[in-house]
Write a protein that holds these residues in place. Structure first.
Motif: not given
Length: 1034
Positions: A788-804
């Motif tokens: 598992e990786v931890y992803v920080a500093g993301l925009s509040k507009l990011v969605t789950k689909e964007d990360l997938e």
């Protein structure tokens, strides 16, 4: 031609099954086959005949009664009083067998339809008398509804029919009738409000409408307040049981689910008979349905429910008439249950005069003798005979039995012994023991007791219990030579427990023998021990070979060829260097010094021997599971049984609701094959079952996120008795969703494998596997942090689909968890889980990637590493939302404790300290902590009442860090070790504002020793502090 042939075959099959039913009408499987064959003929009269025959001998469910009722309705003249009475009678017969909401509904609908018909008809048929009058209808409908009123989720289907009928009568009334009917409806509504049921809001709304229409306006508010108070207890009662109802439905109303639900109800300090009686009725009806369908174990479950039901009524002091009715219904449902008949005999003896009881018991016993399945089942026959013999014995002791009383008692026992021996026999010799006690204590017939035990020993030739009982009677009669001769004859025989015979012989000789006789006995026993040990060694060798073959076959079937380990040659192993001095190398960090290079070879070997490899405890491979133990067995008895198998590390005996089981753990796994040879051995005359513990254990995962222990137990309980359900701790990883389900037998675990792939909704398929320790890596999430990786500093507009979409370029994405706040808003960081560790490491390349105008930071997410640098006030903030739990029961699982607490507040993390019987609980926020601290009702967990206190400002009395890791922190590589981009470049730097400074100052002040204590003297938080927590920590 084919049609004629098929009809001829069906008629021939029908004739055959009728002949078999004539011989054995109490075999329910024959009735089921009879109905199936009758249906295949397509002849309505044959189908009805099959149904009628079934109901003549057995209680029947709605699958039988509904067609019979419908046929009766179709064939009857609904204007004829005689036919109407016959219809009402068939409804009554059907309702007396089992609880059936559809039958009760049909009954109510029939009553309403006939009432309306006769109300609209000008000419009412002669002979109806009071039938279908207003008063008769009210009483009749109330009686029907009362039979299902305790069904929490379906009773409204009945009650609503009566309510609507009563309201319609009220609307059409006037004058005095209106007042009378208004009082009836009001009483009916108020009574219903006090009964737990699922649609309580609709009932309250109905009462509100009634009050508006039929009560003075100035009373409306006071009446509703009163009604609201009346219904509060019932609403709470339903809400408490709602989770059980949901779990029961999810398990497809399994019998184990009902048993678990009933056990929970009976554990309450004051059992609610309104709920419990109907719950038993529901469980009994479901068990009958499954029995009729041929489901394995349904008959045993049905008997168990009836036993529990009548025991409950007796314990709660229910009226004798109601108990008698339940007993009669039970004996129609399970006529082959000797246990239920025995309870009924004791009930009749308790409530009736001796003459009346004698007549009733004699009739019951004679009927039971004609039930072949009961007579063939020793475990049902013995309790029945003992109950009848007990009744006769008490008559003799009281002097009310007459001249033939003692002879009748002996005859009952002798007939019972003969029937038992004609069957499979009774290894516990219960009837023989009872008759022997009668002969020795009640009538002084020692000679009869001797004849009895001599005959018993000859019949049960290998039973140590029969032979020791025989010798005991001989010794009591001072027939020492006869006893010694018996001991000599049987010492070398192949008995089920020869050690018991040897011990009894030695004790006998030490009490009554000479020195020569004692030594002769010891010599004979030594020879017998040698013979027995040789035989057991051969059996163990065979079992070891079989077990090794089984393990090899299992591994060959489960391990891919590419994963099979390649055996190393002996020469290669010898050439492999051993790292015996890693400590020195690590200390200097340089090459070995010159003087070290000349160390003699002998010294190296000595150092290796001084530091033996510490072996890891291997519970799974070193443990056997022992089931079917006799009641009251002790650890030393198990230790004696397994002592020749190897060194025992630990023995644990556990009492389950229906059985006694144990686990035996050895020091070495090589001891297990020998231990498996103890399968089918006897302890106290009872055969036991021994198997590898992991063979009855399942690894279960991918169930719904809201699934709890109750859900799992009800889902898997229908396949057999569950020994334990083990849940993982979530203190390191909050999303862990798997558990281990251990049964008392491997057969149950194998049967439960059919749930593998079961649809759990939302596209989720349940995964169920045998928990083979050789495949541990495949059935655990121990490496989940590395995947598992931890992803920080993301925009509040990011969605789950964007990360997938982004991270699937590095490998297969298993899950993406977007962290949100209490209001569901994304907090700007997430966790991405991959299928394997290599993919997660590859995803680190996404570090500093720009997504929606923000640069992200990507690291491995190991939540077990605690960041050293905390923001000011962090620890104080954690303490404000943490509580301490005390008085935990032994063996508390962190996962189960978290499930229990999550019913009352939002729990973030639980850590148990077993040695202190305490736990730390971190909640989502201070308000949630306040909910637990101010909860008016105590929380009971596994029988213990939990003590909930606030965390001390100085922290818990342990050496562990006060602040556990937050779910929002991961494993960050230190900045002084690796140069890393800052998360969220271009965003505003978060500095220490005034609020943080104030929090820090407050924290320092609270921690200072000079400050005056607040709240209570122990340093805990007072009620004012807790109320502040409820307001959000402000």
């Amino acid at each position: 031609m084919d049609v004629a042939t098929n009809e001829a075959d069906s008629l021939e099959a029908l004739s055959g099954i009728l002949e078999r039913l004539t011989e054995n009408p109490y075999d329910i499987s024959l009735h089921a086959e009879h109905i199936r064959i009758a249906r295949s003929t397509g002849m309505e009269d044959q189908i009805e005949s099959a149904f009628e025959m079934m109901t003549a001998f057995w209680a029947a469910g709605e699958a039988i009664w509904m067609p019979l009722i419908q046929r009766k309705l179709d064939m009857s003249n609904l204007e004829s009083p005689g036919d109407l009475r016959a219809i009402l009678e068939i409804f009554a017969r059907a309702e007396q067998d089992y609880l059936s909401i559809p039958i009760l509904q049909k009954h109510l609908e029939f009553l309403v339809e006939r009432y309306e018909h006769f109300a609209e008809s000008e000419d009412k048929p002669d002979g109806l008398e009071e039938m279908f009058s207003l008063e008769w209808m009210h009483d009749a409908m109330t009686k029907v509804v009362s039979q299902g009123i305790g069904h929490l989720t379906k009773s409204h289907l009945l009650w609503d029919i009566q309510r609507n009928w009563e309201l319609e009568r009220l609307q059409n009334s006037s004058g005095e009738d209106r007042e009378r009917l208004s009082a009836i409806v009001e009483a009916m509504l108020l009574e219903r409000l006090q009964q737990p049921h699922s649609n309580f809001e609709e009932t309250f709304q109905a009462y509100s409408s009634f009050t508006t229409n039929y009560k003075p306006p100035d009373q409306y508010e006071s009446l509703l307040v009163k009604a609201s108070k009346l219904r509060s207890r019932a609403v709470k009662g339903f809400q408490i049981r709602e989770e059980y109802e949901t779990s029961l439905e999810r398990s497809s109303f399994s019998l184990e689910g009902y048993a678990y639900y009933i056990a929970a109800e009976r554990r309450r300090k004051t059992p609610d008979m309104f709920v419990l009686k109907t719950l038993y009725e529901r469980a009994i009806a479901e068990a009958d349905k499954r029995r009729f369908a041929g489901e394995a174990g349904a008959e045993e479950g049905l008997r168990s429910f009836w036993h529990g039901y009548v025991d409950l009524l007796r314990q709660q002091g229910v009226e004798d008439e109601e108990q008698s009715l339940v007993y009669r219904r039970g004996l129609r449902s399970v006529p082959t249950s000797g246990e239920l008949s025995a309870r009924y005999i004791r009930f009749l003896e308790r409530v009736l005069e001796s003459e009346e009881a004698s007549a009733e018991i004699t009739a019951l016993y004679e009927k039971a003798q004609s039930i072949r399945p009961l007579q063939a089942d020793v475990e049902q026959l013995v309790p029945l005979v003992l109950a009848r013999a007990g009744f006769e014995k008490r008559l003799v002791e009281a002097g009310r039995a007459g001249e033939q009383g003692f002879d009748d008692l002996v005859q009952v026992l002798m007939d019972g012994i003969i029937r038992v021996r004609e069957g499979s026999g009774d290894p516990r010799l219960r009837l023989e023991k009872y008759l022997s006690a009668i002969c020795l204590d009640l009538a002084d017939l020692q000679a009869n007791a001797l004849v009895l035990w001599e005959d018993t020993a000859r019949h049960y030739k290998t039973s140590y219990l029969a032979w020791t009982s025989y010798t005991d009677v001989l010794i009591k009669q001072h027939m020492f030579e006869d006893a010694r001769k018996v001991f000599r004859d049987i010492a070398m025989k192949n008995l089920d427990w020869p050690e018991a015979i040897w011990e009894a012989w030695i004790t006998f000789e030490q009490l009554y023998g000479t020195v020569e006789e004692i030594e002769d006995a010891l010599d004979r026993i030594e020879r017998a021990q040698t013979q027995v040990n040789n035989r057991r060694a051969k059996e163990a060798e065979k079992a070891q070979i079989a077990a090794a073959q089984l393990i090899a076959e299992t591994q060959a079937a489960t391990v891919p060829v590419t994963d099979a380990p390649v055996p190393m040659q002996e020469s290669v192993l010898e050439a492999t260097p051993m790292d015996v001095d890693t400590g020195a190398v690590a200390e200097t960090g340089t090459k070995r010094k010159a003087e070290d290079q000349g160390t003699p070879e002998s010294s190296k070997k000595a150092r290796v021997e001084e530091q033996p490899i510490k072996l890891k405890r291997d519970r799974e491979n070193c443990t056997v599971f022992v089931a079917e133990l006799p009641a009251g067995v002790q650890e030393d008895e198990l230790a004696a049984l397994f002592k020749d198998c190897g060194t025992i590390r630990e023995i644990k005996i556990t009492q389950l609701p229906n059985s006694l089981v144990a686990t035996v753990e050895f020091m070495e796994r090589d001891s297990v094959p020998a231990a498996l040879t103890k399968d089918k051995k006897r302890i106290r005359g009872q055969e036991i079952a021994v198997h590898l513990a992991w063979r009855s254990t399942l690894y279960v995962t991918n169930f719904p996120e809201d699934a709890d222990d109750t859900f799992i137990r009800t889902l898997f309980g229908k396949y057999g008795e569950i020994f334990d359900v083990r849940w993982p701790s979530k203190k390191f990883k909050s999303t862990r969703r798997f558990c281990y389900v251990q049964y008392t037998s491997p057969a149950s675990a194998e049967a439960a494998l059919e749930l593998n792939g079961a649809d759990m909704g939302e596209g989720r398929k349940l995964a169920v596997y045998i928990s083979n320790p050789e495949r541990r890596k495949e059935r655990t999430d121990s490496d989940a942090n590395e995947r598992e990786v931890y992803v920080a500093g993301l925009s509040k507009l990011v969605t789950k689909e964007d990360l997938e979409n982004l991270f699937k370029t590095y490998g297969t994405v298993k899950d993406v968890r977007m962290i949100v706040d209490d209001k569901g808003r994304f907090k700007g960081f997430a966790f991405v889980e991959f299928e394997d560790e290599q993919e997660a490491r590859a995803a680190l390349a996404a570090n500093n990637h720009e997504l929606k105008r923000r640069r992200m930071a990507v690291t491995l997410a190991d939540s077990r590493v605690r960041p050293k640098n905390k923001a000011p006030g962090y620890r104080e903030e954690v303490r404000n939302r943490s509580v301490r739990i005390r008085n935990l029961p032994p063996g508390t699982q962190e996962g189960l404790l978290q499930q229990a607490l999550e019913k009352h507040a939002k729990v973030k993390r639980v850590e148990v300290f077993a040695d202190l019987a305490e736990a730390d609980v971190e909640l989502e926020n201070p308000a949630e902590a306040g909910k637990l601290l101010l909860k008016p009702d105590s929380i009971t967990f596994n029988g213990n009442t939990l003590q909930i206190i606030a965390e001390s400002p100085t922290g818990p009395p342990t050496s562990r860090p006060i602040a556990p890791p937050s779910a929002t922190t991961g494993l960050f590589v230190p900045r002084n070790a690796v140069s890393r981009p800052r998360a969220g470049l271009g965003s505003r730097q978060r500095g220490l504002g005034t609020n943080q400074s104030a929090a820090s100052s407050s924290s320092d002040a609270a921690a200072g020793p000079s400050g005056p204590p607040t709240g209570n003297s122990t340093g805990g938080k007072g009620q004012d502090d807790f109320r502040k927590m409820l307001l959000g920590g402000k």
